[in-house]
Write an enzyme that holds these catalytic residues in place. Structure first.
Site, PDB file in Angstrom:
ATOM      1  N   TYR A  49      -0.896  60.015  67.770  1.00 53.41           N
ATOM      2  CA  TYR A  49      -2.018  60.233  66.853  1.00 53.41           C
ATOM      3  C   TYR A  49      -1.534  60.173  65.400  1.00 53.41           C
ATOM      4  O   TYR A  49      -0.502  60.738  65.053  1.00 53.41           O
ATOM      5  CB  TYR A  49      -2.662  61.598  67.127  1.00 53.41           C
ATOM      6  CG  TYR A  49      -3.656  62.018  66.072  1.00 53.41           C
ATOM      7  CD1 TYR A  49      -4.944  61.493  66.047  1.00 53.41           C
ATOM      8  CD2 TYR A  49      -3.303  62.950  65.088  1.00 53.41           C
ATOM      9  CE1 TYR A  49      -5.854  61.868  65.070  1.00 53.41           C
ATOM     10  CE2 TYR A  49      -4.205  63.331  64.109  1.00 53.41           C
ATOM     11  CZ  TYR A  49      -5.474  62.783  64.107  1.00 53.41           C
ATOM     12  OH  TYR A  49      -6.362  63.163  63.146  1.00 53.41           O
ATOM     13  N   GLU A  86     -31.721  63.845  52.002  1.00 53.99           N
ATOM     14  CA  GLU A  86     -31.233  64.870  51.074  1.00 53.99           C
ATOM     15  C   GLU A  86     -32.265  65.167  49.984  1.00 53.99           C
ATOM     16  O   GLU A  86     -32.440  66.310  49.577  1.00 53.99           O
ATOM     17  CB  GLU A  86     -29.910  64.433  50.439  1.00 53.99           C
ATOM     18  CG  GLU A  86     -28.727  64.462  51.403  1.00 53.99           C
ATOM     19  CD  GLU A  86     -28.243  65.869  51.739  1.00 53.99           C
ATOM     20  OE1 GLU A  86     -28.698  66.841  51.102  1.00 53.99           O
ATOM     21  OE2 GLU A  86     -27.407  66.001  52.652  1.00 53.99           O
ATOM     22  N   GLU A 110     -33.730  68.869  49.480  1.00 58.06           N
ATOM     23  CA  GLU A 110     -33.405  69.614  48.257  1.00 58.06           C
ATOM     24  C   GLU A 110     -34.577  69.742  47.290  1.00 58.06           C
ATOM     25  O   GLU A 110     -34.630  70.685  46.509  1.00 58.06           O
ATOM     26  CB  GLU A 110     -32.218  68.935  47.534  1.00 58.06           C
ATOM     27  CG  GLU A 110     -30.927  69.018  48.333  1.00 58.06           C
ATOM     28  CD  GLU A 110     -29.752  68.344  47.637  1.00 58.06           C
ATOM     29  OE1 GLU A 110     -29.961  67.639  46.642  1.00 58.06           O
ATOM     30  OE2 GLU A 110     -28.614  68.542  48.109  1.00 58.06           O
ATOM     31  N   GLU A 118     -32.906  75.283  42.260  1.00 60.44           N
ATOM     32  CA  GLU A 118     -34.037  74.820  41.476  1.00 60.44           C
ATOM     33  C   GLU A 118     -34.077  73.312  41.576  1.00 60.44           C
ATOM     34  O   GLU A 118     -33.045  72.677  41.802  1.00 60.44           O
ATOM     35  CB  GLU A 118     -33.847  75.146  39.985  1.00 60.44           C
ATOM     36  CG  GLU A 118     -34.208  76.551  39.561  1.00 60.44           C
ATOM     37  CD  GLU A 118     -33.958  76.733  38.055  1.00 60.44           C
ATOM     38  OE1 GLU A 118     -33.076  77.541  37.723  1.00 60.44           O
ATOM     39  OE2 GLU A 118     -34.613  76.049  37.249  1.00 60.44           O
TER      40      GLU A 118
END
Ligand code: ZN
Length: 164
Positions: free
Chosen positions: A31, A85, A89, A135
């Site tokens: 890995y 988004e 928001e 806000e």
């Protein structure tokens, strides 16, 4: 993200020079811990020479302002992430109009980000802060409400806002 142990077999990872740079690799299973930037998307939504911004509720940059933005989720395009988004928001439904910018940043000490920025227009919804925004509102481009949180967002505001 830094791993100490191999996420596949649990062996302690070791530092090795591979593919041109030092990487954490697992000698047991092979890995390689590649550290790639995370894709994020942001939108510029204008209304009467005012730009849609959100005040961030959480770290990093809590209390500062940014464009509506967030990480692209698995099985999601950057356009879908930008629309999602914005809805989360700000409460607004938007339609993507145009690609504005792609900015690579590594100001966050934990990860670097490739930010895809779109111009979008509101098609519905009601302005209301939600999710990780304290806000949300439209602000005159020459009189922004406070400190802008990210260099990439600042760059977009400086470069593009006055043209739209
Ligand atoms: Zn392993």
């Amino acid at each position: 993200m830094h791993y100490k142990y191999c996420p596949h077999c649990g062996q302690l990872l070791i530092k090795k020079f591979q593919d041109g740079r030092n990487r954490m690799v697992c000698d047991q299973c092979g890995y390689v811990h590649y550290q790639n930037p995370l894709p994020a998307a942001a939108v510029v939504v204008m209304r009467d020479q005012q730009v849609l911004l959100v005040k961030r509720k959480f770290a990093p940059h809590a209390g500062e302002w940014s464009l509506p933005a967030g990480f692209v989720e698995h099985n999601e395009t950057p356009e879908e992430a930008a629309v999602r988004e914005t809805a989360e928001e700000t409460g607004l439904t938007v339609r993507i109009k145009q690609l504005l910018d792609v900015a690579g940043t590594c100001e966050d000490h934990k990860s670097n980000i490739v930010l895809v920025v779109y111009k979008a227009e509101q098609t519905g919804g009601t302005l209301q802060a939600g999710d990780d925004a304290e806000e949300a509102g439209f602000f005159p481009v020459d009189d922004l409400p406070g400190k802008i949180a990210f260099t990439s967002h600042k760059r977009v505001l400086e470069k593009y806002i006055n043209r739209y």
